[in-house]
Design a protein around this motif. Sequence first.
Motif, short mmCIF file in Angstrom:
data_model
loop_
_atom_site.label_atom_id
_atom_site.label_comp_id
_atom_site.label_asym_id
_atom_site.label_seq_id
_atom_site.Cartn_x
_atom_site.Cartn_y
_atom_site.Cartn_z
N TYR A 166 -13.45 77.44 50.45
CA TYR A 166 -14.43 79.21 50.40
C TYR A 166 -13.95 79.87 49.43
CZ TYR A 166 -15.71 83.38 52.16
OH TYR A 166 -17.00 84.55 52.54
N SER A 188 -19.19 79.39 53.43
CA SER A 188 -18.70 79.21 54.19
C SER A 188 -19.05 77.54 54.77
CB SER A 188 -18.88 80.15 55.89
OG SER A 188 -18.87 81.20 54.96
N SER A 191 -17.83 75.21 53.26
CA SER A 191 -15.98 74.97 53.66
C SER A 191 -16.11 74.38 55.01
CB SER A 191 -15.51 76.09 53.59
OG SER A 191 -14.71 75.91 53.83
#
Length: 267
Positions: A166, A188, A191
């Motif tokens: 992230y 996000s 990630s």
Amino acid sequence: MLATCVVQPMDLVKTRMQLMGPAGKNASTGGVIRDILKAEGLFGFYTGLSAGLFRQATYTTGRMGVFNSLFEYYKKNYGVPSFPMKIWMGVVAGGMGAFVGTPAEVALIRMTADGRLPPDKRRNYKNVFNALGRMAREEGITSLWRGATATITRAMVVNAAQLGTYAQSREALLPSMGEGISLHFCASMISGFITSACSLPVDIVKTRVQNAAKGTGQVAVLMGVIKNEGVLALWSGFLPTYAKIGPHTVLTFLFMEQLNSLYFKMA
């Protein structure tokens, strides 16, 4: 905790799929969802929510607090950390947070798994605090840290992937996207995907160790899964895992970024 309220249903589905063993080799995510709806109703998807919230209040608070503190300390004294250093920070943060959060993790696994057991074998915990109290009384205080090694191992992998990627994705996308919700969302989702792929094998081992009635070693569980179900079984439940980790990662970082912004405006 806010993010968990949204993704709790997929977390429950993921846990049920991971505990099926060889019998669930051909089970689909849709089939598991239909079975839960039929047997437990719509609210059955929120079984164990209190444990999920308590887990976030302990484990996630700890891991993110440690990671952010390490990141700011390193940046202040040595400059922007490299990607390998971000990974290492995620490993340390995950291990420390996981130890604190293991009791809530054990309670969550047991509560979300309860519905798949025969009625006479269900534990029927009323809430997370009832679960923790009964485990301590009936199985001893050490049962609260059952599977702690597996939990810490998973947390190190998850946090190295989640927090490290992230921070790196955010840094790489910032020049082209600029600061804002779109940046946080894209970083996000990147990630979350990487985290899901990296964490599933250790997550499955952790789940089965913690749901066992007696202490079982994670190496024995890992070898048993590979022997009885095949290597690909270590990625069982990838879809509900990503359906949980993806949005959870997005919502967690969105909430965190907005709360940070609000805090600094008020400070």
